[in-house]
Motif scaffolding. Structure first.
Motif: not given
Length: 222
Positions: A84-111
């Protein structure tokens, strides 16, 4: 500085073919808070598993398919045939790398900011695998009991709260500035002024290769 149209980010992505604990190959489930995202499938087959307030879904990915989703969509890419190979188009270039991406870690890690920071750090393949499998543990829990979504949203908001000034700075210099430039050009055209056409230019970007959240990335950023 060269900007891609609309201030988007563009990446070539080869989705990980590493088996996960559930036997499925793919990347780390995560969520963006202010960025929409789109996939254009180039090669191979698979799916994207999503979880929103409306429920869980799995969307097939085949060559030529285009799939997009808005902020708040938890998503996990699945590499069905290993190619599987795709081209990703992301709104607001640079924001995901700056932290606009939160992993679904378990609650104790998120806390815990300290625990989250350590778990979210990338690096070599071993670190990326650990991060993915920890995010999957939280993702499976949310998928099986969506009542935890509200708490996850609140945790995600806390995690990015200290980064909002940087988000706004990047947005203002990128997508917002380009939208405002379009407004100025439209106003100039109404006045019969065409001087901006003399400023036409051709540009390009230099790709950067790295291990991403979902696969091997070759990123072209504005």
């Amino acid at each position: 500085m060269t900007h891609l149209p609309g201030g988007v980010g563009l990446s070539e992505l080869r989705v990980y073919d590493w088996p996960a604990p559930d036997g499925v190959c793919g990347g780390s489930p995560h969520m963006h808070l202010v960025c929409s995202e789109a996939y254009v499938v180039v090669e191979g087959s698979g799916s994207v598993q999503t979880l929103t307030w409306s429920g869980y879904a799995e969307t097939p990915l085949e060559p030529g398919a285009v799939v997009s989703f808005s902020p708040g969509t938890i998503h996990r890419l699945v590499n069905g045939d290993g190619r599987l190979r795709i081209v990703v188009v992301m709104q607001n270039s640079g924001l995901p790398e700056a932290g606009d991406a939160v992993f679904t870690f378990p609650p104790h890690v998120l806390a815990s900011g300290e625990l989250y920071g350590r778990a979210a750090a990338g690096g070599d393949e071993e670190a990326v695998l650990r991060r993915r499998d920890l995010a999957l543990a939280g993702f499976f829990a949310l998928r099986d009991d969506p009542s935890g979504l509200a708490a996850f949203h609140e945790a995600a908001g806390r995690i990015v709260s200290g980064k909002l000034d940087e988000f706004e700075k990047r947005w203002s210099a990128g997508a917002r500035a380009m939208a405002e430039a379009t407004g100025e050009q439209l106003a100039a055209l109404r006045r019969g002024e065409l001087s901006h056409l003399r400023e036409a230019a051709v540009g390009g970007t230099v790709p950067h290769d790295r291990l991403g959240m979902c696969g091997h990335l070759r990123a072209h950023q504005s």
